[in-house]
Scaffold this motif. Structure first.
Motif, PDB file in Angstrom:
ATOM      1  N   SER A  99      -3.057  60.970  33.303  1.00 43.54           N
ATOM      2  CA  SER A  99      -1.825  60.247  33.635  1.00 43.54           C
ATOM      3  C   SER A  99      -0.588  61.053  33.233  1.00 43.54           C
ATOM      4  O   SER A  99       0.408  61.094  33.934  1.00 43.54           O
ATOM      5  CB  SER A  99      -1.809  58.881  32.959  1.00 43.54           C
ATOM      6  N   ARG A 100      -0.697  61.737  32.091  1.00 45.38           N
ATOM      7  CA  ARG A 100       0.464  62.495  31.588  1.00 45.38           C
ATOM      8  C   ARG A 100       0.552  63.891  32.218  1.00 45.38           C
ATOM      9  O   ARG A 100       1.629  64.420  32.437  1.00 45.38           O
ATOM     10  CB  ARG A 100       0.345  62.584  30.054  1.00 45.38           C
ATOM     11  N   PHE A 101      -0.614  64.505  32.517  1.00 44.72           N
ATOM     12  CA  PHE A 101      -0.654  65.861  33.080  1.00 44.72           C
ATOM     13  C   PHE A 101      -1.426  65.853  34.404  1.00 44.72           C
ATOM     14  O   PHE A 101      -2.645  66.089  34.414  1.00 44.72           O
ATOM     15  CB  PHE A 101      -1.332  66.838  32.111  1.00 44.72           C
ATOM     16  N   PRO A 102      -0.747  65.580  35.509  1.00 40.37           N
ATOM     17  CA  PRO A 102      -1.449  65.422  36.787  1.00 40.37           C
ATOM     18  C   PRO A 102      -2.216  66.680  37.227  1.00 40.37           C
ATOM     19  O   PRO A 102      -3.194  66.589  37.943  1.00 40.37           O
ATOM     20  CB  PRO A 102      -0.327  65.104  37.786  1.00 40.37           C
ATOM     21  N   GLY A 103      -1.782  67.862  36.724  1.00 43.76           N
ATOM     22  CA  GLY A 103      -2.422  69.108  37.169  1.00 43.76           C
ATOM     23  C   GLY A 103      -3.707  69.453  36.413  1.00 43.76           C
ATOM     24  O   GLY A 103      -4.314  70.486  36.668  1.00 43.76           O
ATOM     25  N   ASN A 113       5.431  76.280  28.523  1.00 43.59           N
ATOM     26  CA  ASN A 113       5.813  77.255  27.493  1.00 43.59           C
ATOM     27  C   ASN A 113       5.257  76.897  26.116  1.00 43.59           C
ATOM     28  O   ASN A 113       5.889  77.126  25.103  1.00 43.59           O
ATOM     29  CB  ASN A 113       7.343  77.378  27.384  1.00 43.59           C
ATOM     30  N   GLY A 114       4.091  76.278  26.105  1.00 47.88           N
ATOM     31  CA  GLY A 114       3.447  75.945  24.836  1.00 47.88           C
ATOM     32  C   GLY A 114       3.994  74.687  24.194  1.00 47.88           C
ATOM     33  O   GLY A 114       3.491  74.225  23.176  1.00 47.88           O
ATOM     34  N   LYS A 115       5.045  74.102  24.807  1.00 46.27           N
ATOM     35  CA  LYS A 115       5.713  72.974  24.143  1.00 46.27           C
ATOM     36  C   LYS A 115       4.833  71.742  24.064  1.00 46.27           C
ATOM     37  O   LYS A 115       4.949  70.959  23.138  1.00 46.27           O
ATOM     38  CB  LYS A 115       7.024  72.645  24.880  1.00 46.27           C
ATOM     39  N   ASN A 116       3.987  71.542  25.092  1.00 46.11           N
ATOM     40  CA  ASN A 116       3.216  70.301  25.100  1.00 46.11           C
ATOM     41  C   ASN A 116       1.839  70.414  24.464  1.00 46.11           C
ATOM     42  O   ASN A 116       1.037  69.511  24.579  1.00 46.11           O
ATOM     43  CB  ASN A 116       3.097  69.740  26.522  1.00 46.11           C
ATOM     44  N   LEU A 117       1.595  71.530  23.774  1.00 44.06           N
ATOM     45  CA  LEU A 117       0.279  71.703  23.145  1.00 44.06           C
ATOM     46  C   LEU A 117       0.041  70.642  22.064  1.00 44.06           C
ATOM     47  O   LEU A 117      -1.026  70.038  21.993  1.00 44.06           O
ATOM     48  CB  LEU A 117       0.170  73.113  22.550  1.00 44.06           C
ATOM     49  N   VAL A 118       1.071  70.416  21.270  1.00 40.23           N
ATOM     50  CA  VAL A 118       0.952  69.419  20.181  1.00 40.23           C
ATOM     51  C   VAL A 118       0.670  68.042  20.782  1.00 40.23           C
ATOM     52  O   VAL A 118      -0.190  67.290  20.297  1.00 40.23           O
ATOM     53  CB  VAL A 118       2.258  69.390  19.348  1.00 40.23           C
ATOM     54  N   GLU A 119       1.363  67.760  21.886  1.00 46.72           N
ATOM     55  CA  GLU A 119       1.189  66.460  22.541  1.00 46.72           C
ATOM     56  C   GLU A 119      -0.259  66.298  23.033  1.00 46.72           C
ATOM     57  O   GLU A 119      -0.858  65.228  22.891  1.00 46.72           O
ATOM     58  CB  GLU A 119       2.160  66.390  23.731  1.00 46.72           C
ATOM     59  N   ILE A 120      -0.807  67.388  23.574  1.00 46.21           N
ATOM     60  CA  ILE A 120      -2.182  67.335  24.079  1.00 46.21           C
ATOM     61  C   ILE A 120      -3.158  67.041  22.943  1.00 46.21           C
ATOM     62  O   ILE A 120      -4.015  66.164  23.051  1.00 46.21           O
ATOM     63  CB  ILE A 120      -2.542  68.678  24.777  1.00 46.21           C
ATOM     64  N   GLN A 151       8.682  87.329  33.837  1.00 46.71           N
ATOM     65  CA  GLN A 151       9.422  87.111  35.091  1.00 46.71           C
ATOM     66  C   GLN A 151       8.542  86.559  36.201  1.00 46.71           C
ATOM     67  O   GLN A 151       8.967  85.747  36.994  1.00 46.71           O
ATOM     68  CB  GLN A 151      10.033  88.421  35.580  1.00 46.71           C
ATOM     69  N   HIS A 152       7.311  87.047  36.266  1.00 52.09           N
ATOM     70  CA  HIS A 152       6.486  86.703  37.424  1.00 52.09           C
ATOM     71  C   HIS A 152       5.242  85.911  37.074  1.00 52.09           C
ATOM     72  O   HIS A 152       4.534  85.457  37.972  1.00 52.09           O
ATOM     73  CB  HIS A 152       6.036  87.979  38.153  1.00 52.09           C
ATOM     74  N   GLY A 153       4.933  85.812  35.774  1.00 53.09           N
ATOM     75  CA  GLY A 153       3.659  85.205  35.396  1.00 53.09           C
ATOM     76  C   GLY A 153       3.659  83.704  35.562  1.00 53.09           C
ATOM     77  O   GLY A 153       4.707  83.060  35.536  1.00 53.09           O
ATOM     78  N   ALA A 154       2.486  83.164  35.760  1.00 48.64           N
ATOM     79  CA  ALA A 154       2.345  81.722  35.767  1.00 48.64           C
ATOM     80  C   ALA A 154       2.468  81.252  34.317  1.00 48.64           C
ATOM     81  O   ALA A 154       2.647  82.060  33.418  1.00 48.64           O
ATOM     82  CB  ALA A 154       0.979  81.360  36.327  1.00 48.64           C
ATOM     83  N   SER A 155       2.377  79.945  34.093  1.00 50.74           N
ATOM     84  CA  SER A 155       2.494  79.434  32.717  1.00 50.74           C
ATOM     85  C   SER A 155       1.203  79.672  31.953  1.00 50.74           C
ATOM     86  O   SER A 155       0.157  79.926  32.542  1.00 50.74           O
ATOM     87  CB  SER A 155       2.763  77.946  32.748  1.00 50.74           C
ATOM     88  N   SER A 156       1.313  79.540  30.643  1.00 51.71           N
ATOM     89  CA  SER A 156       0.105  79.582  29.815  1.00 51.71           C
ATOM     90  C   SER A 156      -0.734  78.343  30.111  1.00 51.71           C
ATOM     91  O   SER A 156      -0.208  77.316  30.548  1.00 51.71           O
ATOM     92  CB  SER A 156       0.473  79.559  28.339  1.00 51.71           C
TER      93      SER A 156
END
Ligand SMILES: Nc1ncnc2c1ncn2[C@@H]1O[C@H](COP(=O)(O)OP(=O)(O)OP(=O)(O)O)[C@@H](O)[C@H]1O
Ligand SMILES: [Mg+2]
Length: 304
Positions: free
Chosen positions: A242-246, A260-267, A220-225
């Motif tokens: 370019s893809r992940f500005p942060g 939520n772990g979804k972009n790990l494969v992309e990375i 509920q309150h946590g930041a993302s992984s």
């Protein structure tokens, strides 16, 4: 949902016109390990000692095992207490300490069984003053059990202990839960609460700022992984920017927030496509400590 054994509504304790416990609600389920977390001065001990019938509330209602808090004698018979900074008589042995406190509470105990329950068999005849901090805490837990209570209050049982002694105390707490006791724990250590508790309440400046199971609170309150690309350096940074500005560089490592772990494969694919060399990728999920920092803007200072 288990039966509620502690119900607190709108609890207030005022010292010098300050609400050190400020309109607190708590619900503790039977057989649960319930942790009240918070930094120094949050109001944990004050809250616990009101529930233990040691201090009186300024306002609010409390029921323990279905008994109104005014029924102090009945409540005291049904609960066990280990106070913060517990101490016994230096010269009494472990066994003598347990028998002394049992006598004070007019309880008949099997001291050896209690000693075994906190795994102190080998220290049975050693003087309290000669024990290490972790072993002293285990004597304190044994003493809190002399009246075979339904609810055990442990106020910071692992503060000041080294990691190994702390783990031994955790094991004793797990055993209490196995025996069906309800454990009301206060702690500074987020990791401890996360590992042991069915329910956590984080308290800060007298108020409960969030509550739920450790998983609920974090989701509920946590930041993302975040993913950490170790040893990726500038190459990894440039490749992902370019893809992940942060994305940020920390020394030679690169940290990126995960969706939520979804972009790990992309990375991993991006790094691979650009032939970036790195040592390893680790994923850190948000912890209770992250939640605390996020909610209060303060560094916690309770970790190891
Ligand atoms: N008897 C008292 N008289 C006046 N102020 C008190 C009293 N007991 C506690 N306080 C104040 O109430 C606040 C909460 O104290 P409490 O001991 O409950 O915090 P805590 O969360 O247990 O902290 P710690 O982690 O250091 O044990 C503190 O500001 C403390 O100074
Ligand atoms: Mg305290």
């Amino acid at each position: 949902m288990s039966e509620t054994v502690i119900e607190v509504r709108d609890l207030v304790k005022t010292y010098d016109r300050v609400n050190v416990v400020d309109h607190v609600d708590l619900d503790v389920g039977a057989g649960d390990v319930f942790s009240l977390l918070g930094p120094n001065g949050a109001g944990k001990t004050t809250t616990v000692e009101i529930l233990e019938c040691i201090r009186d509330a300024s306002a609010g209602s409390i029921s323990i095992l279905g008994l109104d808090i005014s029924r102090k004698k009945d409540i005291k018979n049904a609960i066990g207490v280990m106070p913060q900074s517990f101490n016994s008589f230096e010269r009494l042995t472990v066994r003598e300490s347990i028998l002394y406190f049992a006598g004070m509470f007019k309880c008949k105990v099997d001291a050896d069984e209690l000693i075994a329950s906190v795994r102190l068999e080998e220290k049975r005849d050693v003087q309290f003053g000669k024990l290490s901090g972790g072993l002293k805490q285990r004597v304190g837990i044994a003493i809190s059990l002399v009246n075979d209570p339904d609810i055990v209050f442990l106020d910071e049982p692992s503060t000041g202990l080294d990691p190994s002694a702390r783990r031994d105390v955790w094991e004793v707490i797990r055993q209490l839960k196995k025996k069906g006791k309800t454990v009301f724990l206060t702690t500074h250590y987020m990791e401890e609460a996360e590992l042991l508790s069915d329910e956590v309440n984080i308290m800060n400046r007298g108020k409960v700022i969030c509550s739920g199971s450790p998983l609920q609170v974090v989701s509920q309150h946590g930041a993302s992984s975040t993913a950490l690309v170790r040893g990726g350096g500038e190459y990894a940074l440039n490749c992902m920017q370019s893809r992940f500005p942060g994305v940020i560089l920390e020394g030679d490592d690169v940290r990126v927030t995960l969706d939520n772990g979804k972009n790990l494969v992309e990375i991993i694919r991006m790094l691979d496509d650009s032939q970036v060399r790195y040592e390893e990728i680790t994923v850190k999920r948000p912890s209770l400590e992250d939640v605390f920092i996020k909610l209060t803007g303060e560094s916690y200072g309770g970790g190891e």
